[in-house]
Design an enzyme around this catalytic site. Sequence first.
Site, PDB file in Angstrom:
ATOM      1  N   ASP A 142       0.814  -1.220   0.000  1.00 58.80           N
ATOM      2  CA  ASP A 142       0.000   0.000   0.000  1.00 58.80           C
ATOM      3  C   ASP A 142       0.842   1.263   0.000  1.00 58.80           C
ATOM      4  O   ASP A 142       0.559   2.213  -0.741  1.00 58.80           O
ATOM      5  CB  ASP A 142      -0.930   0.016   1.218  1.00 58.80           C
ATOM      6  N   ASN A 152      -4.766  -2.374  -4.844  1.00 54.63           N
ATOM      7  CA  ASN A 152      -6.012  -2.353  -4.081  1.00 54.63           C
ATOM      8  C   ASN A 152      -5.862  -1.466  -2.847  1.00 54.63           C
ATOM      9  O   ASN A 152      -6.440  -1.725  -1.797  1.00 54.63           O
ATOM     10  CB  ASN A 152      -6.412  -3.769  -3.667  1.00 54.63           C
ATOM     11  N   ASP A 198     -11.122  -1.872  11.206  1.00 53.63           N
ATOM     12  CA  ASP A 198     -10.089  -2.823  10.782  1.00 53.63           C
ATOM     13  C   ASP A 198      -9.743  -3.834  11.864  1.00 53.63           C
ATOM     14  O   ASP A 198      -9.050  -4.819  11.593  1.00 53.63           O
ATOM     15  CB  ASP A 198      -8.833  -2.077  10.328  1.00 53.63           C
ATOM     16  N   GLU A 253     -11.436  -4.326   1.187  1.00 53.63           N
ATOM     17  CA  GLU A 253     -10.734  -5.091   0.159  1.00 53.63           C
ATOM     18  C   GLU A 253     -11.586  -6.236  -0.384  1.00 53.63           C
ATOM     19  O   GLU A 253     -11.440  -6.649  -1.524  1.00 53.63           O
ATOM     20  CB  GLU A 253      -9.414  -5.615   0.706  1.00 53.63           C
ATOM     21  N   HIS A 284      -5.669  -8.956   3.125  1.00 57.39           N
ATOM     22  CA  HIS A 284      -4.655  -9.173   4.154  1.00 57.39           C
ATOM     23  C   HIS A 284      -5.260  -9.409   5.528  1.00 57.39           C
ATOM     24  O   HIS A 284      -4.760 -10.225   6.303  1.00 57.39           O
ATOM     25  CB  HIS A 284      -3.702  -7.974   4.188  1.00 57.39           C
ATOM     26  N   ARG A 285      -6.330  -8.691   5.858  1.00 57.83           N
ATOM     27  CA  ARG A 285      -6.895  -8.813   7.206  1.00 57.83           C
ATOM     28  C   ARG A 285      -7.625 -10.141   7.407  1.00 57.83           C
ATOM     29  O   ARG A 285      -7.652 -10.669   8.531  1.00 57.83           O
ATOM     30  CB  ARG A 285      -7.805  -7.631   7.514  1.00 57.83           C
ATOM     31  N   LYS A 304       0.259  -6.568   1.672  1.00 57.21           N
ATOM     32  CA  LYS A 304      -0.434  -5.284   1.528  1.00 57.21           C
ATOM     33  C   LYS A 304      -0.109  -4.348   2.676  1.00 57.21           C
ATOM     34  O   LYS A 304       0.059  -3.144   2.464  1.00 57.21           O
ATOM     35  CB  LYS A 304      -1.942  -5.520   1.442  1.00 57.21           C
TER      36      LYS A 304
END
Length: 424
Positions: free
Chosen positions: A57, A99, A301, A329, A378-379, A404
Site C-alpha cells: 500500500d 487495491n 479494521d 478489500e 490481508h486482514r 499489503k
Amino acid sequence: MNVRVAEASAVRVEPVSSPLTGHARPPGSKSLTNRALPLAAMARGVSHLSGALKSDDTRYMAAALRQMGVEISEPDETGFVISGSGALKPPSEPLFLGNAGTAVRFLTALTALVPGDVTVTGDAHMQKRPIAPLIAALQALGVRAEAPTGCPPVKVQGSGHLPGGAVTIDANLSSQYISAILMAAGCADAPVSVQLSGEGLDARGYVDLTLASMRAFGGEVRQTGETSWDVQPSGYRAADVLIEPDASAATYLWAAGQLTGGRIDIGLAPEDFSQPDARAWDIISAFPHMPDVIDGSQMQDAIPTLAVMAAFNAKPVRFVGIHNLRVKECDRIAALSGGLNLIRPGLAGEEGDDLIVMSDPALTGSSCTAHIPTYADHRIAMSFALAGLCMHGVTILDPGCVAKTWPGYWDTLAELGVGLHFTD
C-alpha cells in the site's frame, strides 16, 4: 516477505502447545504513513519519515507521488525522505495503486492540484470499491473529475488549482472521502468549509488522524461542529515525523497472546496509540468474556481480529455498526462468516449487516479441515491465522496477500514459536 511466502498457495498454522510470550513489533502505521507521504509531497522542503510502513500500500503511494515529480528516497527499512516543492506535475501514465483504497482516495483529491489530466486506477478489486461520493464532492468544488462506474478508474482534468468554497460530503461508505478533501483543501486557492451530510461519522478517529497529520505539516484546520471543518489555504511545510506502530496490526499480536494464555510485548502500551483501532485492546483483554454486542463503527479494521477471537469466546457475540466492511478489500462480513462456517458449520451468520458469532470454547484443541479463502484481503488472512493457534487443521489460502500491510507477518509468528507449513 521471503520468496517462499510470496509464492506459496497456502499455509497451515499449527496450534501452539504453550502460551505465546515474548517481544514483537508491528510495522509502522499504514494510516499514518499514507497520510504523511502525500502531505510531505505537497510541502515545501525536505521531510523525513521514520518508523514508516514499507508494504504494498505505501509503495503504491510513493510510486504514484514519484510519477508526479516528487523526489522520494528510502534510506532504510522504515524511512522515507521526501523533497517537496509544493506542487505536483502531470504523470506520463495512469497512477496504478493496486487495491490501496487509502491511496486511491487521497490521490484522487490531490490530483485536482495537478496542471493536467490524471487517471487514478487500481486492480480488479479496487475497481469494485465505491468512490462516487468523493467525485461528487470534488465536482461541487469545481474540479473536473469523473468515475463513470462509480468506482475507479477516475479521470481528473486538473487545473493546478482547487477553488475554495463550501462542500458537503456523503461519507456513509468511507471516512476517507472526508480526509481526502481535507488534505487537498490545505492547498486550495481560498478557504474550504467541509460539512458531512447525515448524522454521525463512522471511523471518526481516522479523520482525527488526518487533522493531526495536517497540523504536523503546518496545515491550518479547525473543527467547527460535530461534523464540520474549516481549512485555510496555508499550504504545507516540511516536517520530520515519527510514525507509530500500526494499531490494526497490533491487534493480531494482542489477540495471539490472549488466546493462548500468554502476552506479547509490542513496545507500546495500548493507551499510548493515537489510532482508533487500539481501543480494541479493551475487548481483547476481556476474552473469554467479550461483550455480547460489539459496535465496530469506530474500529473497523480490528473487527476481523475480534470476530475470529469470538469463535472461542464463552458466549455468542453480535457485531454491529460494521456495514462499511462490505466495501473493504473484500466483503469482510461475508468473508468472516464464510470462513468461520468452514471451521464449523453454523459457527457464524449474517443478519442484515450484523455479524453473529456463535461462540464455543470447546473449539480450542479440536480439529477441523478448513481451507480459508482470503479474497486477496490481508486482514482475512492475518485474523484467521489466529484460529490456527487454537485448533488443528486451519489452512490459510494465498498467504502472500499480507504484503499489503505487513510483509513480515508470517516471519513474526514463526519467531514467536508458531509452526507454519507452506504449500507451493
